[in-house]
Design a protein around this motif. Structure first.
Motif, PDB file in Angstrom:
ATOM      1  N   THR A   1       0.805  -1.228   0.000  1.00 61.56           N
ATOM      2  CA  THR A   1       0.000   0.000   0.000  1.00 61.56           C
ATOM      3  C   THR A   1       0.838   1.278   0.000  1.00 61.56           C
ATOM      4  N   ASN A   2       2.142   1.178   0.262  1.00 64.41           N
ATOM      5  CA  ASN A   2       3.046   2.326   0.431  1.00 64.41           C
ATOM      6  C   ASN A   2       2.728   3.126   1.689  1.00 64.41           C
TER       7      ASN A   2
ATOM      8  N   GLU B   1      -1.206  -1.636  -4.349  1.00 66.13           N
ATOM      9  CA  GLU B   1      -0.110  -0.878  -4.956  1.00 66.13           C
ATOM     10  C   GLU B   1       1.043  -1.827  -5.291  1.00 66.13           C
TER      11      GLU B   1
ATOM     12  N   ARG C   1       1.819  -3.564  -8.012  1.00 66.02           N
ATOM     13  CA  ARG C   1       1.437  -4.854  -8.589  1.00 66.02           C
ATOM     14  C   ARG C   1       2.499  -5.422  -9.533  1.00 66.02           C
TER      15      ARG C   1
END
Length: 236
Positions: free
Chosen positions: A132-133, A199, A201
């Protein structure tokens, strides 16, 4: 005669029960290791749960002693168990920090805080989730996630590996991500053809592919096709 009937019934019942102390019993020790009569520790194990076959013992969650291997027929008949990959996260250097906590220390972008002076358990730090950052500081919100899930690997070649190779795979840092627990649960045992993170990917799929190649795992044709499609889209 009526008064003796319960005794006769008891004898009949006892004769029908499995002989737990028989010479051919498989002994599952308290530590979860399955010993057959050929095991050098067989006679040493006194407190155990008895099984008739190695298959039954390993399917109950037991594992073979290090250096031992089941026959191909037994391997093929077994279902996936976490115990086939060792007893949880390993602590190979004996410093009390298992693989999970060593990676929490290594991948934190700030000094970590431990639960106590033993420095075995990480509780706080600063981690950036590759899914997800997002920045996360509480280690309780994180899982050490197998990028290529263990059960996924079992069905695609790992069932034929040695115990040592499966333990190495389960503790290989290149196959472990520090991510949100909720997303790890969502991913479960899926490959990129069924699940992708919110996120990153492309990086996720590329890294998954590198692990598959490193260990020579064999995805199913439709899985390989979907993974190839994702990577092509990333390159485009």
């Amino acid at each position: 005669m009526i008064g003796c009937r319960p005794a006769w019934l008891l004898i009949l019942v006892l004769s029908a029960l499995p002989l737990v102390g028989a010479a051919d019993v498989i002994k599952k020790s308290g530590s979860g290791i399955c010993h057959d009569p050929q095991s050098p520790w067989y006679e040493v194990v006194k407190n155990y749960q008895g099984f008739r076959t190695l298959k039954a013992c390993t399917q109950s969650g037991g594992r073979l002693p290090k250096g031992a291997s089941a026959t191909q027929e037994e391997i093929k008949a077994q279902v996936y168990s976490r115990a086939h990959y060792g007893n949880g996260w390993a602590d190979d250097d004996g410093d009390c920090q298992n693989t999970r906590h060593e990676l929490l220390v290594e991948r934190s972008t700030a000094p970590v805080r431990f639960k106590d002076e033993s420095k075995c358990t990480v509780v706080f730090g600063r981690w950036i989730s590759p899914f997800t950052n997002q920045v996360i500081q509480d280690a309780r919100q994180l899982d050490a996630d197998h990028l290529v899930p263990l059960s996924w690997s079992w069905q695609r070649g790992a069932s034929e590996w040695s115990v040592e190779k499966r333990e190495a795979f389960a503790n290989d840092p290149s196959n472990v991500l520090i991510v949100e627990s909720s997303l790890n649960r969502s991913k479960s045992d899926k490959g990129p053809d069924e699940w992708l993170p919110p996120e990153g990917r492309c990086g996720y799929t590329a890294r998954f592919t590198r692990i598959v190649l490193k260990y020579r795992l064999q995805p199913k044709p439709d899985e390989s096709a979907r993974i190839k499609e994702i990577l092509e889209q990333c390159r485009g």
